[in-house]
Design a protein around this motif. Structure first.
Motif, mmCIF file in Angstrom:
data_model
loop_
_atom_site.group_PDB
_atom_site.id
_atom_site.type_symbol
_atom_site.label_atom_id
_atom_site.label_comp_id
_atom_site.label_asym_id
_atom_site.label_seq_id
_atom_site.Cartn_x
_atom_site.Cartn_y
_atom_site.Cartn_z
ATOM 1 N N ASN A 281 0.896 -1.281 -0.042
ATOM 2 C CA ASN A 281 0.062 0.069 0.018
ATOM 3 C C ASN A 281 0.956 1.116 -0.060
ATOM 4 O O ASN A 281 1.468 1.345 0.905
ATOM 5 C CB ASN A 281 -0.857 0.016 1.329
ATOM 6 N N GLU B 7 0.159 4.290 -0.517
ATOM 7 C CA GLU B 7 -0.294 5.546 0.338
ATOM 8 C C GLU B 7 0.372 5.716 1.859
ATOM 9 O O GLU B 7 0.156 6.724 2.342
ATOM 10 C CB GLU B 7 -1.766 5.638 0.024
ATOM 11 N N LYS C 296 4.402 7.731 -0.520
ATOM 12 C CA LYS C 296 2.938 8.577 -0.413
ATOM 13 C C LYS C 296 2.886 9.864 -1.067
ATOM 14 O O LYS C 296 1.731 10.119 -1.652
ATOM 15 C CB LYS C 296 2.663 8.476 1.067
ATOM 16 N N VAL D 49 1.734 8.171 -7.379
ATOM 17 C CA VAL D 49 0.769 7.554 -6.297
ATOM 18 C C VAL D 49 -0.503 8.555 -6.034
ATOM 19 O O VAL D 49 -1.502 8.170 -6.238
ATOM 20 C CB VAL D 49 1.583 7.312 -4.889
ATOM 21 N N THR D 50 -0.013 9.960 -6.078
ATOM 22 C CA THR D 50 -1.062 10.843 -5.725
ATOM 23 C C THR D 50 -1.670 11.163 -7.368
ATOM 24 O O THR D 50 -2.794 11.713 -7.316
ATOM 25 C CB THR D 50 -0.523 12.312 -5.167
ATOM 26 N N GLY D 51 -1.162 10.944 -8.335
ATOM 27 C CA GLY D 51 -1.649 11.163 -9.745
ATOM 28 C C GLY D 51 -1.542 9.743 -10.449
ATOM 29 O O GLY D 51 -1.384 8.768 -10.010
ATOM 30 N N TYR D 52 -2.004 10.027 -11.780
ATOM 31 C CA TYR D 52 -2.189 8.883 -12.500
ATOM 32 C C TYR D 52 -0.512 8.237 -12.698
ATOM 33 O O TYR D 52 0.290 9.076 -12.579
ATOM 34 C CB TYR D 52 -2.646 9.220 -14.047
ATOM 35 N N PRO D 53 -0.527 6.983 -12.719
ATOM 36 C CA PRO D 53 -1.490 5.981 -12.594
ATOM 37 C C PRO D 53 -2.140 5.342 -11.379
ATOM 38 O O PRO D 53 -2.702 4.389 -11.184
ATOM 39 C CB PRO D 53 -1.030 4.546 -13.267
ATOM 40 N N PHE D 54 -1.957 6.247 -10.192
ATOM 41 C CA PHE D 54 -2.633 6.178 -8.977
ATOM 42 C C PHE D 54 -2.035 4.589 -8.285
ATOM 43 O O PHE D 54 -2.921 3.980 -7.849
ATOM 44 C CB PHE D 54 -3.912 6.383 -9.125
ATOM 45 N N SER E 247 -1.012 2.036 -5.964
ATOM 46 C CA SER E 247 -1.159 1.428 -4.735
ATOM 47 C C SER E 247 -0.286 0.344 -4.161
ATOM 48 O O SER E 247 0.498 0.439 -3.256
ATOM 49 C CB SER E 247 -2.512 1.116 -4.415
ATOM 50 N N GLN F 11 -3.976 -0.401 -8.639
ATOM 51 C CA GLN F 11 -4.399 0.830 -8.061
ATOM 52 C C GLN F 11 -5.359 0.794 -6.507
ATOM 53 O O GLN F 11 -5.949 1.463 -6.344
ATOM 54 C CB GLN F 11 -5.242 1.361 -9.075
ATOM 55 N N LYS F 12 -5.146 -0.460 -6.049
ATOM 56 C CA LYS F 12 -5.593 -0.744 -4.751
ATOM 57 C C LYS F 12 -4.631 -1.533 -3.995
ATOM 58 O O LYS F 12 -3.704 -2.252 -4.620
ATOM 59 C CB LYS F 12 -6.961 -1.362 -4.844
#
Length: 368
Positions: free
Chosen positions: A84, A86, A92, A97-102, A104, A127-128
């Motif tokens: 993770n 984030e 983080k 991470v904060t933007g594309y491709p996000f 996780s 992305q999760k």
């Protein structure tokens, strides 16, 4: 980690900014399927960026090295996983991470050079928050080793291609500087022709010809053959292509005015498929040879006709001397004078013949 050696290995592969290749795209697709992840990358770490040789599941082709995850494998870690991002202080605040491709979840296995330098990673992304089981981790490492093998094989192939191209260029230079013309000609069953190769010596055949022109318009050569030789040239060419028999033919090429050159074409034909015959051939200027054949014919004629008269005279005198056993001193002196006259005629003729031959030899050497 020796960054200089690592980058040197990477650059020697000549892969950065290259076009997509199917075998790498299949690796990323397979990695996503095995790991159940929407995104997979073959990532190569340059000095200030990470560049993706293959991308599955997103559009980005490169990012800043500092923003990425793959450079954490450069310390020799056999497998790197972030469940993770984030919640990880290292990532983080990353724009990935904060933007594309996000991003996780991240998991990566190292891609290496043959000398053991780590060049990048085969990685999967979600992305999760996520995780991989033991088998999936092992599979990702196996696929990363396969990517390593592909890079090595690709480099060998590139080196071989360069060697082939270099050898081909050297061979072409040799052929272009070889006296005469060397060519490879394709003849279809409908007698359409095309040149795979023709050396620059074709420019010496006629000033209006060149290797480029011959490749673009193969049949244009017929326009420069002497009209009296064209039809026989066509017939013999067709016969050789049909029977696959070795081909030899002497013909004339028209130059300015009434000037001509004689050429000999020699060909070894080979059928490569049901519709195509390839000619491997040479074309040589034989003008001097043909000229000397003409000279020899003239010499033979002169010997058989010009010398006939004095020889006949000598034979007659010899017969007279044998038939008359008793001859006066005056008769002998008369016969001796006649023999001397014949000998002088022969001497004059042979001297002229020798002078004529020597002049031809000198002229030949000047032109050669």
């Amino acid at each position: 980690m020796d960054e200089f050696a690592r980058l040197n290995d990477l650059y020697n592969l000549q892969i950065l900014d290259s076009n997509p290749e199917k075998k790498f795209d299949e690796l990323t697709h397979l990695a996503s399927l095995i790991c159940g992840m929407p995104i997979s990358l073959v990532s190569l770490i340059d000095k200030d960026r990470q560049w993706f040789k293959s991308v599955y599941g997103m559009e980005i082709r490169e990012t800043l090295r500092a923003d990425g995850f793959c450079h954490y494998l450069l310390d020799g870690t056999p497998f790197f996983e972030i469940k993770n991002a984030e919640k990880d202080k290292r990532f983080k605040n990353s724009p990935l991470v904060t933007g594309y491709p996000f991003i996780s979840y991240y998991a990566g296995a190292p891609i290496m050079s043959t000398s053991g330098q780590i060049l990048g990673a085969l990685c999967v992304i979600d992305q999760k928050e996520n995780s991989l089981n033991k088998n999936q981790k092992e599979a990702l490492q196996i696929l990363a080793r396969k990517a390593t093998s592909y890079l090595s094989t690709r480099k060998v192939f590139i080196d071989q291609q360069k060697h082939i191209e270099l050898s081909a260029n050297r061979l072409k230079q040799i052929l272009d500087n070889t006296p005469g013309v060397i060519f490879q000609l394709r003849i279809q069953d409908n007698f359409e022709i095309s040149f795979d190769f023709i050396s620059k010596g074709i420019q010496e055949v006629h000033p209006h010809l060149s290797d480029e022109k011959m490749k673009a318009q193969p049949k244009i050569f017929l326009n420069y053959i002497h009209p009296d030789d064209v039809e026989e040239f066509r017939k013999s060419m067709r016969k050789s292509a049909s029977t696959l028999s070795p081909y030899k033919y002497n013909f004339r090429v028209k130059l300015n005015g009434d000037n001509i050159k004689w050429f000999k074409v020699r060909v070894t034909p080979k059928r490569i498929d049901d519709e195509t015959v390839v000619w491997f051939g040479t074309l040589m200027d034989v003008s001097s040879i043909m000229e000397y054949e003409t000279i020899l014919e003239q010499i033979t004629f002169d010997i058989s006709h010009v010398i006939r008269k004095p020889l006949t005279t000598l034979l007659g005198l010899n017969s007279t001397l044998r038939d008359h056993t008793e001859l006066s001193e005056a008769d002998l002196r008369e016969y001796s004078d006649m023999i001397n006259i014949v000998i002088k005629e022969l001497d004059v003729f042979t001297r002229k013949l020798d002078q004529f031959y020597q002049l031809k030899v000198v002229d030949h050497h000047k032109r050669v």
